[in-house]
Write an enzyme that holds these catalytic residues in place. Structure first.
Site, PDB file in Angstrom:
ATOM      1  N   ASP A 209       0.860  -1.186   0.000  1.00 42.32           N
ATOM      2  CA  ASP A 209       0.000   0.000   0.000  1.00 42.32           C
ATOM      3  C   ASP A 209       0.895   1.236   0.000  1.00 42.32           C
ATOM      4  O   ASP A 209       2.126   1.121  -0.062  1.00 42.32           O
ATOM      5  CB  ASP A 209      -0.949   0.012   1.207  1.00 42.32           C
ATOM      6  N   HIS A 272      -2.590   3.431  -4.786  1.00 37.93           N
ATOM      7  CA  HIS A 272      -2.050   2.971  -3.505  1.00 37.93           C
ATOM      8  C   HIS A 272      -0.650   2.376  -3.691  1.00 37.93           C
ATOM      9  O   HIS A 272      -0.334   1.315  -3.157  1.00 37.93           O
ATOM     10  CB  HIS A 272      -2.991   1.958  -2.852  1.00 37.93           C
ATOM     11  N   GLU A 336      -9.523   3.211  -5.722  1.00 39.89           N
ATOM     12  CA  GLU A 336      -9.150   4.566  -5.295  1.00 39.89           C
ATOM     13  C   GLU A 336      -7.906   5.073  -6.016  1.00 39.89           C
ATOM     14  O   GLU A 336      -6.928   5.495  -5.398  1.00 39.89           O
ATOM     15  CB  GLU A 336      -8.938   4.592  -3.777  1.00 39.89           C
TER      16      GLU A 336
END
Length: 755
Positions: A209, A272, A336
């Site tokens: 991440d 990410h 995202e």
């Protein structure tokens, strides 16, 4: 913040509500997840020094299961219980038999377990079913079987029963984020043990991440020498990091395989990816430099799909990761991913033009499809969060639906397999109660909500529903700094979810489940698992009252005791015991906790009762529906609805789950002249205006963040306005005040009025 408005209710009805669960008879056995079919018999089977675990066939898996069971029974009972093949135990009595059978309708994971006074028999068609039968047998044994050492004075009897069982879904998953906080391999093994006990069969290992890269890649050593370490976290200001060597990953994968758990690795892309870019900034659109992320959120800097080196890098990574994980699926994230860098990147725009891509959403689809083709060469199936639907889904991709269920419905209707994992029911980093809990990311997901989940949406046809593989719970760890906290946040909700994905829908009953949980608490305690003890139901938050009322508490654990105080002190096990509704005649602080039969206690939950005058107190709210990344000008918008509440909080206002905005308008009465500090905490963005001037700015899409400011104020009324928006995922809002004679607390309702 939980806020309730109570009127005086009839006492008989309250007494019935208070005693509903505690008067029910405790069941004879307490198996979680609940079996497909169970019939109790008479008598019991007694473990003794003559007991033998017998196994049939040549299956090495079944032989190992038999040896492990014999060792476990021996350790707990102090008896020497051997394991032996069935041809060596003919004529023996007091057998625990593990028998492989053909057919029987078990499927790959089903089993039949029968207990008579003379023998215990588990039948299955393969290793997985045999393993799950053993997990059920363990739950039929006395709870002391969970102890690491032999216990004297225990009657080692197993009740006579006949169970036929198999799971409802093939994907019974749990996720663990080790990117935000790293947990050593032994902790990961403990997590796997917990999943196995409750027949979960997929462990989704979130390995990378923005805040950390956790898997050794020999071709790219900077991924771990740089990308595995961040200078601080949102929990503290100390450096944090770590990673798993490839040998450690092989060890964990082998450990999980023995418990019939498949590990699905996740390497996040294209978003990410800040930890990877900190190590190799040339894979970005701008070229960096970058630092490993220190805060939870969504970073604009992501992998550059216009750069061919990006795909070579990811193919190299996949080449090293795939051999570590023999399972079918490879998770690529895909969630995202901001497109702002791509919009301003020459190489990305050239890639779009060369491939006839209309927009950046289609560029992300191009990215995912290329990764899918790389994985296909390794015989792997790509799975990603539901954003991989945007711009066109890859041909063979499986969707993990987290932003509600719409993504899952869309994927299933288009013929793609789906794993349901919506924030509303499956995000175990959310608060487990409205009050009395340790700091979490936000949101609210109590165990009864988890238990109520139905993974198959009602608007799917029978054929479309076949694409729903199952469901998965997720544990994101930005606000979970150690593994004991992981256990606290996840354990009991895993148990609830295990019944959702294993047991027949028609047989599930939450009150029955909570009855069966009672003996499970003792088992968890013997295993030294840091589980959450339930708190008294009906406690917590602020209660806005117009008249005298009563405090009604419900005991969620048969045999448990509710202890309480009303003098502001914390209760102990020797405090007053709740037995009937408590009269509340004015402002009062009630502190409660639950004491389990074995002496374990819950968190202390505080309930602040506060009387208001509905003719004078109140807050006007305006509610808006929409999707924003920053607060809009709400004064220029038409609200979807408006009304009056008595507190500035999310729980005060009827609203949908995500993507909405709120505006609160009221007058704040300052009691005396002095310096006052205002605190504004939210997930996502918020602002606070005092006397028409902006005092606090907490805008933007982000996790839980608190800001504060001090202002000298004169006594009297001051105009107060709070604006808030929520953009998917967690949601939270708290407005607090501190000043002369007023310790920091949510603004008292008696100080708020519309005029």
């Amino acid at each position: 913040m939980l806020v309730r408005i109570l009127f005086l209710l009839s006492l008989p009805a309250l007494l019935i509500a208070s005693n509903t669960m505690t008067n029910e008879k405790k069941p004879a056995v307490s198996i979680i997840p609940k079996p497909l079919s169970m019939k109790m018999g008479e008598g019991s089977f007694q473990l003794s020094k003559s007991t033998v675990v017998s196994y049939s066939g040549t299956s090495l898996e079944v032989q190992r299961i038999a040896r492990d069971l014999a060792a476990r029974l021996s350790s707990a009972t102090g008896l020497q219980i051997p394991a032996a093949p069935s041809n060596e135990t003919k004529g023996s009595k007091n057998l625990v038999q593990l028998k492989l059978v053909d057919g029987g309708g078990f499927g790959l994971e089903g089993y039949r377990l029968s207990v008579t006074p003379d023998e215990v028999k588990i039948e299955a068609s393969g290793g997985a079913g045999m393993f799950y039968g053993v997990q059920t047998l363990v739950q039929l044994c006395p709870p002391e079987i969970e102890k690491s050492r032999a216990t004297s004075g225990v009657s080692w009897s197993i009740p006579c029963v006949r169970i036929e069982d198999k799971p409802r879904f093939s994907w019974r998953g749990m996720h663990l984020d080790v990117g935000r906080h790293f947990f050593a391999k032994d902790s990961v093994k403990r997590y796997i043990d917990l999943l196995a006990s409750y027949k979960m069969n997929v462990f989704h290992w979130h390995l990378t991440d923005d805040q950390g890269w956790r898997v050794e890649i020999k071709k790219y050593p900077r991924l771990t020498s740089v990308g595995a370490w961040r200078r601080e976290t949102m929990m503290d200001c100390t450096p944090h990091g770590g990673f798993y060597t490839q040998d450690e990953i092989r060890e964990v994968v082998a450990y999980a395989r023995e418990k019939f758990i498949t590990i699905v690795p996740e390497i996040e892309m294209p978003g990410h990816s800040l930890a990877a870019l900190a190590a190799y900034p040339e894979l970005s659109c701008s070229g960096g430099p970058f630092k490993v992320g220190t805060e939870w959120g969504v970073e604009n800097d992501v992998f550059c799909p216009g750069n061919e080196k990006t795909f070579q890098f990811l193919e190299d990574v996949i080449d090293e990761v795939v051999p570590l994980f023999p399972g079918t699926f490879f998770h690529v994230g895909g969630d995202e991913c901001p497109k702002v860098r791509w919009s301003n990147c020459k190489r990305c725009q050239e890639r779009m033009a060369a491939n006839g891509l209309k927009n950046e959403q289609e560029l992300q689809s191009y990215f995912v499809k290329r990764i899918e083709s790389i994985l296909a060469k390794h015989g792997k199936r790509l799975i990603g969060w539901d954003e991989i639907l945007e711009g066109g889904i890859a041909p063979r991709a499986t969707v993990m639906s987290w932003r509600g269920i719409d993504g899952g419905i869309e994927a299933a209707k288009s013929g793609h397999d789906v794993v349901m994992s919506p924030t509303s029911h499956c995000y175990f980093d959310y608060y487990q109660a409205a009050a009395g809990e340790p700091k979490a990311i936000g949101g609210f997901l109590p165990i009864d909500t988890v238990y109520s989940y139905e993974p198959v949406p009602s608007n799917l046809t029978a054929e479309e529903a076949k694409h729903v593989l199952g469901a998965q719970g997720n544990v994101w760890t930005e606000w979970i700094p150690n593994f004991r906290q992981v256990e606290y946040m996840a354990t009991t909700r895993i148990m609830a979810l295990s019944e959702v994905v294993w047991s027949p829908k028609a047989s599930r009953d939450f009150n029955d489940f909570m009855q069966r949980m009672t003996s499970q608490y003792k088992r968890l305690g013997y295993r030294d698992i840091n589980f959450r003890v339930p708190t008294p139901q009906g406690a917590g938050g602020r209660v806005i009252m117009f008249h005298d009322t009563v405090a009604v508490l419900t005991n969620p654990v048969p045999g448990g005791t509710i202890c309480y105080t009303t003098n502001g002190t914390d209760p102990t096990a020797s405090a007053s015991v709740y037995s009937k509704p408590l009269p509340i005649n004015g402002d009062l602080t009630l502190k409660t906790m639950l004491v389990l039969p074995d002496g374990r206690t819950s968190n202390i939950v505080t309930t602040n009762f506060m009387r208001v005058d509905p003719t004078r107190n109140g807050v006007k709210f305006n509610y808006f529906e929409g999707e924003w990344a920053m607060l809009p000008d709400m004064n220029a918008m038409k609200p979807a609805k408006s009304g009056t509440v008595f507190d500035i909080s999310l729980s005060s206002v009827p609203k949908r789950w995500d993507n909405y905005g709120l505006q609160f308008l009221c007058m704040l009465t300052i009691p005396v002249d002095g310096d006052y500090t205002f605190f504004l905490a939210s997930d996502d963005g918020s602002k606070l205006y005092l006397d028409r001037s902006e005092l606090l700015n907490n805008d933007g899409a982000h996790g839980m963040v608190e800001v504060s400011a001090k202002r000298s104020l004169t006594s009297g009324k001051h105009k107060l306005e709070v604006r808030y928006f929520q953009l998917s995922g967690a949601q939270d809002l708290s407005v607090s005040l501190e000043g002369p004679g007023l310790p920091k607390q949510p603004i008292p309702a008696r100080l708020l009025s519309i005029n």
